[in-house]
Design an enzyme around this catalytic site. Sequence first.
Site, PDB file in Angstrom:
ATOM      1  CB  CYS A 222    -117.378  31.312 -39.107  1.00 36.20           C
ATOM      2  SG  CYS A 222    -116.223  30.060 -39.598  1.00 36.20           S
TER       3      CYS A 222
HETATM    4  N1  CO8 Z   1    -101.660  15.497 -36.244  1.00 35.33           N
HETATM    5  C1  CO8 Z   1    -100.694  15.421 -35.296  1.00 35.33           C
HETATM    6  N2  CO8 Z   1    -100.062  16.504 -34.814  1.00 35.33           N
HETATM    7  C2  CO8 Z   1    -100.374  17.703 -35.347  1.00 35.33           C
HETATM    8  C3  CO8 Z   1    -101.358  17.848 -36.353  1.00 35.33           C
HETATM    9  C4  CO8 Z   1    -102.009  16.686 -36.800  1.00 35.33           C
HETATM   10  N3  CO8 Z   1    -102.958  16.717 -37.733  1.00 35.33           N
HETATM   11  N4  CO8 Z   1    -101.464  19.148 -36.675  1.00 35.33           N
HETATM   12  C5  CO8 Z   1    -100.575  19.804 -35.892  1.00 35.33           C
HETATM   13  N5  CO8 Z   1     -99.907  18.926 -35.102  1.00 35.33           N
HETATM   14  C6  CO8 Z   1     -98.851  19.203 -34.119  1.00 35.33           C
HETATM   15  C7  CO8 Z   1     -98.060  20.440 -34.510  1.00 35.33           C
HETATM   16  O1  CO8 Z   1     -97.008  20.078 -35.372  1.00 35.33           O
HETATM   17  C8  CO8 Z   1     -97.566  20.936 -33.170  1.00 35.33           C
HETATM   18  O2  CO8 Z   1     -96.437  20.210 -32.791  1.00 35.33           O
HETATM   19  P1  CO8 Z   1     -95.236  20.898 -31.953  1.00 35.33           P
HETATM   20  O3  CO8 Z   1     -95.868  21.309 -30.657  1.00 35.33           O
HETATM   21  O4  CO8 Z   1     -94.255  19.807 -31.847  1.00 35.33           O
HETATM   22  O5  CO8 Z   1     -94.821  22.081 -32.793  1.00 35.33           O
HETATM   23  C9  CO8 Z   1     -98.689  20.552 -32.192  1.00 35.33           C
HETATM   24  O6  CO8 Z   1     -99.445  19.531 -32.852  1.00 35.33           O
HETATM   25  C10 CO8 Z   1     -99.591  21.707 -31.859  1.00 35.33           C
HETATM   26  O7  CO8 Z   1    -100.008  22.356 -33.091  1.00 35.33           O
HETATM   27  P2  CO8 Z   1    -100.913  23.604 -33.146  1.00 35.33           P
HETATM   28  O8  CO8 Z   1    -100.335  24.669 -32.265  1.00 35.33           O
HETATM   29  O9  CO8 Z   1    -101.207  23.969 -34.569  1.00 35.33           O
HETATM   30  O10 CO8 Z   1    -102.250  22.996 -32.532  1.00 35.33           O
HETATM   31  P3  CO8 Z   1    -103.366  23.671 -31.658  1.00 35.33           P
HETATM   32  O11 CO8 Z   1    -103.357  23.062 -30.326  1.00 35.33           O
HETATM   33  O12 CO8 Z   1    -103.384  25.149 -31.768  1.00 35.33           O
HETATM   34  O13 CO8 Z   1    -104.687  23.133 -32.404  1.00 35.33           O
HETATM   35  C11 CO8 Z   1    -106.302  23.942 -33.948  1.00 35.33           C
HETATM   36  C12 CO8 Z   1    -104.889  23.444 -33.753  1.00 35.33           C
HETATM   37  C13 CO8 Z   1    -107.249  22.790 -33.648  1.00 35.33           C
HETATM   38  C14 CO8 Z   1    -106.469  24.353 -35.385  1.00 35.33           C
HETATM   39  C15 CO8 Z   1    -106.608  25.105 -32.993  1.00 35.33           C
HETATM   40  O14 CO8 Z   1    -105.588  26.071 -33.061  1.00 35.33           O
HETATM   41  C16 CO8 Z   1    -107.908  25.795 -33.294  1.00 35.33           C
HETATM   42  O15 CO8 Z   1    -108.950  25.182 -33.424  1.00 35.33           O
HETATM   43  N6  CO8 Z   1    -107.939  27.090 -33.351  1.00 35.33           N
HETATM   44  C17 CO8 Z   1    -109.151  27.841 -33.655  1.00 35.33           C
HETATM   45  C18 CO8 Z   1    -109.317  27.883 -35.084  1.00 35.33           C
HETATM   46  C19 CO8 Z   1    -110.661  28.282 -35.553  1.00 35.33           C
HETATM   47  O16 CO8 Z   1    -111.659  28.275 -34.900  1.00 35.33           O
HETATM   48  N7  CO8 Z   1    -110.680  28.647 -36.773  1.00 35.33           N
HETATM   49  C20 CO8 Z   1    -111.858  28.974 -37.428  1.00 35.33           C
HETATM   50  C21 CO8 Z   1    -111.791  28.358 -38.715  1.00 35.33           C
HETATM   51  S1  CO8 Z   1    -113.250  28.318 -39.639  1.00 35.33           S
HETATM   52  C22 CO8 Z   1    -113.698  29.852 -40.190  1.00 35.33           C
HETATM   53  O17 CO8 Z   1    -113.550  30.802 -39.573  1.00 35.33           O
HETATM   54  C23 CO8 Z   1    -114.285  30.063 -41.512  1.00 35.33           C
HETATM   55  C24 CO8 Z   1    -113.818  29.248 -42.587  1.00 35.33           C
HETATM   56  C25 CO8 Z   1    -114.900  28.694 -43.307  1.00 35.33           C
HETATM   57  C26 CO8 Z   1    -114.931  27.541 -44.102  1.00 35.33           C
HETATM   58  C27 CO8 Z   1    -113.819  26.862 -44.682  1.00 35.33           C
HETATM   59  C28 CO8 Z   1    -114.159  25.681 -45.449  1.00 35.33           C
HETATM   60  C29 CO8 Z   1    -113.084  24.807 -45.920  1.00 35.33           C
END
Ligand code: CO8
Length: 374
Positions: free
Chosen positions: A157
């Site tokens: 990233c």
């Molecule tokens: N639909 C419905 N519900 C969902 C879904 C979905 N798709 N996914 C998860 N849920 C549910 C879960 O089951 C959970 O339910 P419960 O509370 O009942 O257990 C609830 O939603 C909450 O889940 P999470 O705790 O996982 O959700 P978050 O609120 O944390 O959101 C995010 C998830 C959006 C992923 C968030 O944590 C986030 O954005 N974090 C930062 C991540 C980030 O910036 N990462 C960087 C990645 S990119 C990078 O660094 C380089 C990679 C490069 C390229 C890759 C190319 C492919």
Amino acid sequence: MSNSVVISGTGLWTPPHAISNEELVTAYNAHADLFNTENAAAIEAGEVAAKVHSSAEFIEKASGIKNRFAYIKDGILDINRLCPNIPKRADDELSDQAEMGVHAARLAMAAANKTAADIDAIIVSCTYTQRSYPAIAVEIQNALGVEGFAFDMLVACSAATFGIHRAYEMVAAGTAKTLLVINPELTSPQCNWGNRDSHFIFGDVSVATVVESAETSNSDHRYEILSTKALTSYSNNIRSNFGFVDRANDSDPYSADRLFHQNGRKVFKEVCPMVANHITEHLQSNDLGSEDVSRWWLHQANINMNSLIGKKLLGRDATPEEAPIVLDRYANTASAGSLIAFNLYHEDLVAGDYGVICSFGAGYSIGSMVVRKV
Ligand code: CO8
């Protein structure tokens, strides 16, 4: 380093295919139903976990993402494939990533009033390159008719900012005079479109930046790079294990751990304070404070991360004018997000205005530039 170095133009190439959350979720849910039907006995026996439906509302609330672009859409929404169907090209054809890079490079050169004859080095800096060698940068160099040298570098990233850092240093040191830094982020082949936690996160895009000496620059919108700052700190919370040693492991080179996977909550909690501290220290080293900054071109991974970082920096919510958001349209484009924001929202600043470009993500890695409009 005495030479004043500027960003004199950027280019943004948006792939032609959009995918909305609704389309994505419809395909994912159909895939989940199919998976559950095909694995009913194993699910019943507790040997396999059933796949739960995804939801467009969750995606928008948790990430701010409403849409993403795909270089090739065909195949991504096919529930039996869930991967772009990118036709193989012959060795004598321009590769996909070089093509993406050339599109953005031409736009950046036009914005900077530069021709191929003006460019003497090219850096392709991104999350994945589609092959190891010859470098995609050298292929682009050839396609553009640029003399000099070119190389690839990978910093996930932070690839775009780290690439611009290297360009800045070369111009300042006098080892190159005008560089193209190109970020062809072809993320769709590495996204796990069958994983509910991450299928919505990424989009494809290509951006490019011309970095040159202030003395040679003559474009309408030039930003002097006052300083650069980089930080890395090892973390396993964002990983992709795909690599050339796979062949020697006798394991499935396309298994889920070979694709992007993360512990998103931990990333969120750990990276936000690191970024806020990093930017604060970087500004302080320039005798500046957050109140002096007219625009924040921040990495675009998650709207809630950007809001939190904005709040930590300013002690209040940043306005959309101060810290523009593009991830609603583009999703997380790996390293390109802050440069997309810069490309779309930099012309209105006036001479003397300060801005910060900052990326953050896997590694962990953070890269920033403090810039001032010329
Ligand atoms: N639909 C419905 N519900 C969902 C879904 C979905 N798709 N996914 C998860 N849920 C549910 C879960 O089951 C959970 O339910 P419960 O509370 O009942 O257990 C609830 O939603 C909450 O889940 P999470 O705790 O996982 O959700 P978050 O609120 O944390 O959101 C995010 C998830 C959006 C992923 C968030 O944590 C986030 O954005 N974090 C930062 C991540 C980030 O910036 N990462 C960087 C990645 S990119 C990078 O660094 C380089 C990679 C490069 C390229 C890759 C190319 C492919």
